[in-house]
Motif scaffolding. Sequence first.
Motif, PDB file in Angstrom:
ATOM      1  N   ALA A  95       0.970  -1.301  -0.040  1.00  0.00           N
ATOM      2  CA  ALA A  95      -0.132   0.207  -0.045  1.00  0.00           C
ATOM      3  C   ALA A  95       0.870   1.098  -0.047  1.00  0.00           C
ATOM      4  O   ALA A  95       0.523   2.090   0.590  1.00  0.00           O
ATOM      5  CB  ALA A  95      -0.997  -0.082   1.213  1.00  0.00           C
ATOM      6  N   GLY A  96       1.950   1.188  -0.736  1.00  0.00           N
ATOM      7  CA  GLY A  96       2.897   2.387  -0.898  1.00  0.00           C
ATOM      8  C   GLY A  96       3.737   2.677   0.338  1.00  0.00           C
ATOM      9  O   GLY A  96       4.451   3.509   0.431  1.00  0.00           O
ATOM     10  N   LYS A  97       3.849   1.626   1.171  1.00  0.00           N
ATOM     11  CA  LYS A  97       4.642   1.919   2.493  1.00  0.00           C
ATOM     12  C   LYS A  97       5.672   0.742   2.362  1.00  0.00           C
ATOM     13  O   LYS A  97       5.503  -0.314   2.271  1.00  0.00           O
ATOM     14  CB  LYS A  97       3.846   1.669   3.831  1.00  0.00           C
ATOM     15  N   ARG A  98       7.039   1.249   2.439  1.00  0.00           N
ATOM     16  CA  ARG A  98       8.119   0.231   2.528  1.00  0.00           C
ATOM     17  C   ARG A  98       8.246  -0.509   3.538  1.00  0.00           C
ATOM     18  O   ARG A  98       7.991  -0.109   4.697  1.00  0.00           O
ATOM     19  CB  ARG A  98       9.470   1.188   2.341  1.00  0.00           C
ATOM     20  N   LEU A  99       8.402  -1.793   3.382  1.00  0.00           N
ATOM     21  CA  LEU A  99       8.581  -2.814   4.647  1.00  0.00           C
ATOM     22  C   LEU A  99      10.088  -2.477   4.957  1.00  0.00           C
ATOM     23  O   LEU A  99      10.930  -2.209   4.442  1.00  0.00           O
ATOM     24  CB  LEU A  99       8.629  -4.302   3.977  1.00  0.00           C
ATOM     25  N   PRO A 100      10.061  -2.358   6.510  1.00  0.00           N
ATOM     26  CA  PRO A 100      11.279  -2.254   7.335  1.00  0.00           C
ATOM     27  C   PRO A 100      12.397  -3.268   7.187  1.00  0.00           C
ATOM     28  O   PRO A 100      12.558  -4.107   8.115  1.00  0.00           O
ATOM     29  CB  PRO A 100      10.781  -2.060   8.789  1.00  0.00           C
ATOM     30  N   LEU A 101      12.892  -3.399   5.914  1.00  0.00           N
ATOM     31  CA  LEU A 101      13.887  -4.414   6.000  1.00  0.00           C
ATOM     32  C   LEU A 101      15.223  -3.991   5.335  1.00  0.00           C
ATOM     33  O   LEU A 101      15.062  -3.036   4.765  1.00  0.00           O
ATOM     34  CB  LEU A 101      13.310  -5.504   4.863  1.00  0.00           C
ATOM     35  N   ASN A 102      16.201  -4.752   5.501  1.00  0.00           N
ATOM     36  CA  ASN A 102      17.714  -4.453   5.084  1.00  0.00           C
ATOM     37  C   ASN A 102      17.597  -5.100   3.456  1.00  0.00           C
ATOM     38  O   ASN A 102      16.941  -6.109   3.463  1.00  0.00           O
ATOM     39  CB  ASN A 102      18.662  -5.305   5.760  1.00  0.00           C
ATOM     40  N   PRO A 103      17.967  -4.377   2.604  1.00  0.00           N
ATOM     41  CA  PRO A 103      17.944  -4.925   1.448  1.00  0.00           C
ATOM     42  C   PRO A 103      18.536  -6.204   0.940  1.00  0.00           C
ATOM     43  O   PRO A 103      18.319  -6.805   0.376  1.00  0.00           O
ATOM     44  CB  PRO A 103      18.498  -3.648   0.525  1.00  0.00           C
ATOM     45  N   ASN A 104      19.608  -6.464   2.070  1.00  0.00           N
ATOM     46  CA  ASN A 104      20.229  -7.771   1.802  1.00  0.00           C
ATOM     47  C   ASN A 104      19.586  -9.020   2.122  1.00  0.00           C
ATOM     48  O   ASN A 104      19.825 -10.184   1.926  1.00  0.00           O
ATOM     49  CB  ASN A 104      21.515  -7.774   2.542  1.00  0.00           C
ATOM     50  N   VAL A 105      18.248  -8.958   2.695  1.00  0.00           N
ATOM     51  CA  VAL A 105      17.466  -9.896   3.122  1.00  0.00           C
ATOM     52  C   VAL A 105      16.964 -10.676   1.738  1.00  0.00           C
ATOM     53  O   VAL A 105      16.783 -11.925   2.003  1.00  0.00           O
ATOM     54  CB  VAL A 105      16.278  -9.694   3.871  1.00  0.00           C
ATOM     55  N   PHE A 106      17.058 -10.228   0.683  1.00  0.00           N
ATOM     56  CA  PHE A 106      16.526 -10.754  -0.539  1.00  0.00           C
ATOM     57  C   PHE A 106      17.795 -11.199  -1.294  1.00  0.00           C
ATOM     58  O   PHE A 106      17.665 -11.748  -2.591  1.00  0.00           O
ATOM     59  CB  PHE A 106      15.813  -9.657  -1.439  1.00  0.00           C
ATOM     60  N   ASP A 107      18.872 -11.193  -0.909  1.00  0.00           N
ATOM     61  CA  ASP A 107      20.110 -11.632  -1.408  1.00  0.00           C
ATOM     62  C   ASP A 107      20.750 -12.945  -0.874  1.00  0.00           C
ATOM     63  O   ASP A 107      21.960 -13.033  -1.116  1.00  0.00           O
ATOM     64  CB  ASP A 107      21.319 -10.342  -1.449  1.00  0.00           C
ATOM     65  N   GLY A 108      20.100 -13.412   0.138  1.00  0.00           N
ATOM     66  CA  GLY A 108      20.567 -14.447   0.751  1.00  0.00           C
ATOM     67  C   GLY A 108      20.891 -15.918  -0.252  1.00  0.00           C
ATOM     68  O   GLY A 108      19.813 -16.036  -0.845  1.00  0.00           O
ATOM     69  N   LYS A 109      21.836 -16.457   0.012  1.00  0.00           N
ATOM     70  CA  LYS A 109      21.898 -17.808  -0.650  1.00  0.00           C
ATOM     71  C   LYS A 109      21.965 -17.893  -2.394  1.00  0.00           C
ATOM     72  O   LYS A 109      22.736 -17.084  -2.846  1.00  0.00           O
ATOM     73  CB  LYS A 109      21.086 -18.733  -0.152  1.00  0.00           C
TER      74      LYS A 109
END
Length: 644
Positions: free
Chosen positions: A288-302
């Motif tokens: 809904a237009g709001k960024r999830l509070p996540l480190n971008p590296n979370v999508f770069d694992g393995k």
Amino acid sequence: MVATPLHLPTSAVLLLFFLEMELLCLVSPNPSIPAPLLHSLPAMVLPLYHFTPNSSSRTSSSSNPRRFLGRSESLSRPNARMSLHDDLLRNGYYTTRLWIGTPPQKFALIVDTGSTVTYVPCSSCKQCGRHQDPKFDPEASNTYQAVKCNIDCNCDNQRVNCIYERQYAEMSSSSGVLGEDLISFGNQSELPPQRAVFGCENFETGDLYSQPADGIMGLGRGDLSVVDQLVDKSVISDSFSLCYGGMDIGGGAMVLGGFSAPSDMVFTHSNPVRSPYYNIDLKEMHVAGKRLPLNPNVFDGKHGTVLDSGTTYAYLPEAAFLAFKDAIMKELNSLEQIRGPDPNYNDICFSTAGSDVSHPSDTFPAVDMVFGNGQKLTLSPENYLFRHSKVPGAYCLGIFQNGKDPTTLLGGIVVRNTLVTYDREHSKIGFWKTNCSELWERLNESVSPQPMPPASDQKNSTTEGMPTLAPNGAPPYALPGEQKIGKITFYMSLNISYTDLKPHITELAEFIAQELEVNTSQVHLLKFTTSGNDSLVRWAIFPAGSTDSISNTTAVDIISKLSEHHLKFPVMFGTYELLGWNVEPKVKRSWWQRSYLVILSMLGILVIALAVVGLWFMWKRRQQTVNPYKPVNVAVPEQELQPL
């Protein structure tokens, strides 16, 4: 290995993640690295799903296929335009049709970007299930050649033929010999038949044995991939595209080779080095237009963020999933949360009772995937939800936690009604939101601002190996001005067996009437035949009520919807192909033909009247000739009373 997801709803999947074992002949892309060493590289675990069988929603093709594919003049190589069949959640995957051999033998193959080999059951197989098409018979093809044992492949025990083997985590397996033959892509494609190596199965187990689909079409990176083989022959550019149908439609389209991408296609980098699987550079997710509070590296694992056509749902690392779930729950706090369709799983489902869900995007928030280059792909509700199979108007999240595995795995649900271009030559993947049932027309509009061509050029089309959609050779919409139309007939092929379709044929007629905006009484079933898992139905649309003809305006509207494949059916009917339609003029009848019903009615009334009169005369005559009874209260000595 990537951990198995904690949860897979039974509405779509019967299998868990699969492991593609590189146990067949491979030529090392780097001569300094021996081929056996490549086999020891870490393998990615991906889901494989069960199939139960087209609206293929096959779009009208042009007499000039390359125009609809938007090929620029600078792209000198042809491409193969192919239709996809089945439905993501009902069937678990999509299939396309390939023809192998001379004369061609047809097969329905799962399109799988996570596999690198294409294989079909061989006629010599004694451990192969009953699939929807006959097994491949090498002896029936005069162009078939076995791939003989050599230093670049695994060989059989007799060291005569090259073999392949595939083993899956849920205990399914496939193995056989490698052969080479002509592979054809259907007559919608401008790409002529090509010689290619494929697997001829001699053994299969598990769900590979029980699924109706014949085999798998490998689109991954590898020497045996169909894409790699065609690229190596320089017959196509190093690219292919998939377009999956929407929530209620199924079907779709596939292109082997390149074409001019739409100007608003969103691209992201895909790194071919870090993983043998197709990955994207995902950095952020917004709800809904709001960024999830996540480190971008979370999508770069393995293995990073992997895009796989053989996976039904999406799976996020734990931190990303929990943040996504919390954001969705916050946006939907006004909806009632209900149990999922399978009590064995804790599905996150929402009831929309009392809400208008004709447009789910009015109720459910948009989700954005933001890539490293700053571009974003907006997901509609159909890209992260699936319908609750037991509660009407309820939806469940189709995004789950990927166990403890840090890999982000995006399955087909994320790219429904999205054209996905795997541009391997430039190491990028593109996304373009579109109606996949109208892909060819939309592509033409997006890359060609010139006026649309005449209807005769645009709509005279043929389906794969089928008759033209305008059997009389006339442009579909060119009806004589004052012609009286008696009925419209059309043939429809559905990816559903006779047994499954027959109990619901009345419902299908009602859906056809609804889609064509006619009365149900106007839709008549003329013929119903079946072949394997497919059904061929001939329908007729008759004039409404007391009218004796269909107006030209109504007829053109009906024909437009038929020829442009605008009929949308629930997935329970599988996918469909329109094989042909015909307009039959109102027949001019003689005075006797126009009046025979009235005359027959009058004759019937006269016969009934004469019969009544005759019966009345017979009754009167009987009353006059029969002796009357004596009264029972008259005492007559020694005389038996007359019967009453």
